[in-house]
Scaffold this motif. Structure first.
Motif, PDB file in Angstrom:
ATOM      1  N   PHE A 141     117.846  31.851 -60.961  1.00 48.52           N
ATOM      2  CA  PHE A 141     116.617  31.881 -61.756  1.00 48.52           C
ATOM      3  C   PHE A 141     116.655  30.823 -62.853  1.00 48.52           C
ATOM      4  N   MET A 142     117.761  30.717 -63.577  1.00 45.84           N
ATOM      5  CA  MET A 142     117.837  29.817 -64.725  1.00 45.84           C
ATOM      6  C   MET A 142     117.936  28.354 -64.322  1.00 45.84           C
ATOM      7  N   PHE A 143     118.494  28.065 -63.139  1.00 46.31           N
ATOM      8  CA  PHE A 143     118.715  26.671 -62.760  1.00 46.31           C
ATOM      9  C   PHE A 143     118.017  26.287 -61.456  1.00 46.31           C
ATOM     10  N   GLY A 144     117.284  27.214 -60.860  1.00 47.40           N
ATOM     11  CA  GLY A 144     116.577  26.908 -59.628  1.00 47.40           C
ATOM     12  C   GLY A 144     115.228  26.259 -59.885  1.00 47.40           C
ATOM     13  N   LYS A 145     114.639  25.733 -58.811  1.00 47.49           N
ATOM     14  CA  LYS A 145     113.343  25.081 -58.919  1.00 47.49           C
ATOM     15  C   LYS A 145     112.217  26.119 -58.872  1.00 47.49           C
ATOM     16  N   PRO A 146     111.121  25.863 -59.583  1.00 47.32           N
ATOM     17  CA  PRO A 146     109.995  26.805 -59.571  1.00 47.32           C
ATOM     18  C   PRO A 146     109.221  26.738 -58.266  1.00 47.32           C
ATOM     19  N   SER A 147     108.454  27.782 -58.032  1.00 46.72           N
ATOM     20  CA  SER A 147     107.603  27.848 -56.845  1.00 46.72           C
ATOM     21  C   SER A 147     106.174  28.114 -57.278  1.00 46.72           C
ATOM     22  N   ASP A 154     108.780  37.887 -67.633  1.00 42.36           N
ATOM     23  CA  ASP A 154     109.764  38.724 -68.339  1.00 42.36           C
ATOM     24  C   ASP A 154     111.098  38.001 -68.470  1.00 42.36           C
ATOM     25  N   GLY A 155     111.520  37.341 -67.403  1.00 41.39           N
ATOM     26  CA  GLY A 155     112.773  36.591 -67.453  1.00 41.39           C
ATOM     27  C   GLY A 155     112.708  35.431 -68.432  1.00 41.39           C
ATOM     28  N   ILE A 156     111.573  34.731 -68.456  1.00 41.98           N
ATOM     29  CA  ILE A 156     111.422  33.619 -69.388  1.00 41.98           C
ATOM     30  C   ILE A 156     111.469  34.123 -70.831  1.00 41.98           C
ATOM     31  N   GLY A 157     110.817  35.259 -71.090  1.00 42.97           N
ATOM     32  CA  GLY A 157     110.842  35.820 -72.435  1.00 42.97           C
ATOM     33  C   GLY A 157     112.259  36.125 -72.893  1.00 42.97           C
ATOM     34  N   ALA A 158     113.040  36.771 -72.025  1.00 40.07           N
ATOM     35  CA  ALA A 158     114.432  37.079 -72.376  1.00 40.07           C
ATOM     36  C   ALA A 158     115.252  35.808 -72.539  1.00 40.07           C
ATOM     37  N   LEU A 159     115.013  34.825 -71.676  1.00 43.35           N
ATOM     38  CA  LEU A 159     115.759  33.573 -71.752  1.00 43.35           C
ATOM     39  C   LEU A 159     115.440  32.823 -73.041  1.00 43.35           C
ATOM     40  N   LEU A 160     114.184  32.844 -73.462  1.00 40.67           N
ATOM     41  CA  LEU A 160     113.812  32.195 -74.714  1.00 40.67           C
ATOM     42  C   LEU A 160     114.471  32.879 -75.909  1.00 40.67           C
ATOM     43  N   ILE A 161     114.462  34.211 -75.904  1.00 39.93           N
ATOM     44  CA  ILE A 161     115.074  34.944 -77.008  1.00 39.93           C
ATOM     45  C   ILE A 161     116.565  34.630 -77.088  1.00 39.93           C
ATOM     46  N   ILE A 162     117.246  34.684 -75.956  1.00 38.59           N
ATOM     47  CA  ILE A 162     118.691  34.406 -75.941  1.00 38.59           C
ATOM     48  C   ILE A 162     118.968  32.963 -76.347  1.00 38.59           C
ATOM     49  N   THR A 163     118.147  32.040 -75.875  1.00 40.24           N
ATOM     50  CA  THR A 163     118.332  30.622 -76.216  1.00 40.24           C
ATOM     51  C   THR A 163     118.193  30.389 -77.713  1.00 40.24           C
ATOM     52  N   ILE A 164     117.150  30.973 -78.314  1.00 40.04           N
ATOM     53  CA  ILE A 164     116.927  30.793 -79.751  1.00 40.04           C
ATOM     54  C   ILE A 164     118.043  31.443 -80.557  1.00 40.04           C
ATOM     55  N   LEU A 165     118.500  32.630 -80.136  1.00 38.13           N
ATOM     56  CA  LEU A 165     119.604  33.287 -80.837  1.00 38.13           C
ATOM     57  C   LEU A 165     120.876  32.443 -80.758  1.00 38.13           C
ATOM     58  N   CYS A 166     121.179  31.930 -79.571  1.00 37.39           N
ATOM     59  CA  CYS A 166     122.367  31.083 -79.419  1.00 37.39           C
ATOM     60  C   CYS A 166     122.235  29.806 -80.235  1.00 37.39           C
ATOM     61  N   PHE A 167     121.030  29.261 -80.272  1.00 32.79           N
ATOM     62  CA  PHE A 167     120.787  28.047 -81.041  1.00 32.79           C
ATOM     63  C   PHE A 167     121.013  28.308 -82.527  1.00 32.79           C
ATOM     64  N   ASN A 168     120.521  29.450 -83.025  1.00 33.88           N
ATOM     65  CA  ASN A 168     120.718  29.789 -84.433  1.00 33.88           C
ATOM     66  C   ASN A 168     122.190  29.999 -84.754  1.00 33.88           C
ATOM     67  N   ILE A 169     122.908  30.693 -83.854  1.00 35.15           N
ATOM     68  CA  ILE A 169     124.336  30.924 -84.073  1.00 35.15           C
ATOM     69  C   ILE A 169     125.089  29.599 -84.069  1.00 35.15           C
ATOM     70  N   LEU A 170     124.686  28.694 -83.170  1.00 35.82           N
ATOM     71  CA  LEU A 170     125.337  27.393 -83.080  1.00 35.82           C
ATOM     72  C   LEU A 170     125.213  26.608 -84.382  1.00 35.82           C
ATOM     73  N   VAL A 174     116.295  40.144 -64.733  1.00 37.38           N
ATOM     74  CA  VAL A 174     115.745  39.029 -63.956  1.00 37.38           C
ATOM     75  C   VAL A 174     116.675  37.810 -64.007  1.00 37.38           C
ATOM     76  N   LEU A 175     117.422  37.689 -65.083  1.00 36.56           N
ATOM     77  CA  LEU A 175     118.236  36.492 -65.294  1.00 36.56           C
ATOM     78  C   LEU A 175     119.371  36.407 -64.284  1.00 36.56           C
ATOM     79  N   SER A 176     119.490  35.271 -63.682  1.00 41.89           N
ATOM     80  CA  SER A 176     120.571  34.972 -62.746  1.00 41.89           C
ATOM     81  C   SER A 176     120.752  33.463 -62.714  1.00 41.89           C
TER      82      SER A 176
END
Length: 287
Positions: free
Chosen positions: A44-50, A253-269, A39-41
């Protein structure tokens, strides 16, 4: 022989439990990423919601998530470090300090929905901030402070007393000793506490539903403190509870994956500078 057998069985059980936990984590993360990664693109990540039509994005929610996190940590970290230093270095073991520690631990166990209702009463209604970013950030501070205070205090207490005594013996003041000797030595533990707190705050929903609201500003990246502050986690809850868009499951589903990736990147950072700091401190101690 019995002692060796008992030790072997206990070791095997511990390894089994560890692999079970690891397997559950891998299955959980793998399932979420399997459903959400397609779903991630960019849109999707930077567009406005509907609200009605399919194909909406989560750009404002992604910005609000980081903006709320930044504001809450900017308030929480100085207060928590100051309180932790006071409790560990200045406060005597009196009834007052025991009450302060008990209050901190009790606040850490309060359900987040109760904090959300408190934030709505105080910040949204009494102070008149409304459902806004500042209301959500100030309530998140109440969630962050107890953990950060306790982590800071315990991290400072783990620093060997010989470090401070040596610094004072060389003529440094108490403040110089804390700032240049004790805090740098306790920094790895403090950073770990900040990382855990930040991950929890990114996925928080109950607090922000009652304080930041379930809508976003009409501007893509609105830094106004009084703008609506719906985050990714709140948007997922809203979609799956009262959302009208036909592709709400796909967006969730896309939000769930985006949250997981964001938290992982945040932890690595946070973990990379932490490892570098620990390595340098290890070299200094070895020398």
């Amino acid at each position: 022989m019995n002692a060796k057998l008992t030790n072997s069985v206990a070791t095997a059980v511990m390894w089994l439990v560890g692999f079970m936990i690891l397997g559950i984590l891998i299955f959980f993360l793998g399932y979420i990423l399997y459903r959400g990664l397609p779903v991630l693109s960019f849109d999707f990540m930077f567009g406005k919601p509907s609200d009605i039509q399919a194909g909406g994005g989560v750009g404002p929610q992604l910005f609000n998530s980081f903006y709320l996190l930044f504001l809450s940590l900017a308030i929480s970290i100085p207060l928590a470090i100051g309180a932790g230093i006071y409790l560990a270095e200045y406060a005597r073991e009196t009834r007052l300090t025991k009450i302060v520690r008990l209050s901190t631990e009790s606040l850490a166990t309060v359900p987040s929905i109760v904090l959300g209702l408190f934030g709505m009463i105080i910040f949204v209604n009494f102070l008149g901030f409304g459902f806004s970013i500042i209301s959500g950030a100030l309530t998140l501070v109440l969630l962050n402070l107890p953990v950060l205070v306790r982590v800071t205090e315990e991290s400072i207490r783990t620093v060997p007393k010989a470090y401070g005594e040596a610094s004072l013996a060389l003529g440094a003041t108490k403040l110089q000793t804390i700032w240049k000797v004790i805090l740098p030595s306790a920094l790895p533990g403090i950073i770990t506490g900040i990382t855990l707190t930040a991950g929890r705050a990114l996925g928080e929903t109950a607090i922000l539903i009652f304080t930041a609201g379930t809508t976003v500003s009409r501007y893509q990246a609105d830094t106004n403190f009084f703008a609506a502050g719906e985050t990714l986690a709140v948007h997922m809850w809203y979609l799956m509870s009262t959302g009208l868009v036909p592709d709400r499951v796909t967006i969730a589903d896309g939000i769930g994956a985006l949250l997981i990736i964001t938290i992982l990147c945040f932890n690595i950072l946070f973990m990379i500078p932490l490892k570098i700091l620990q390595k340098r401190m290890g070299v200094v101690k070895h020398l």
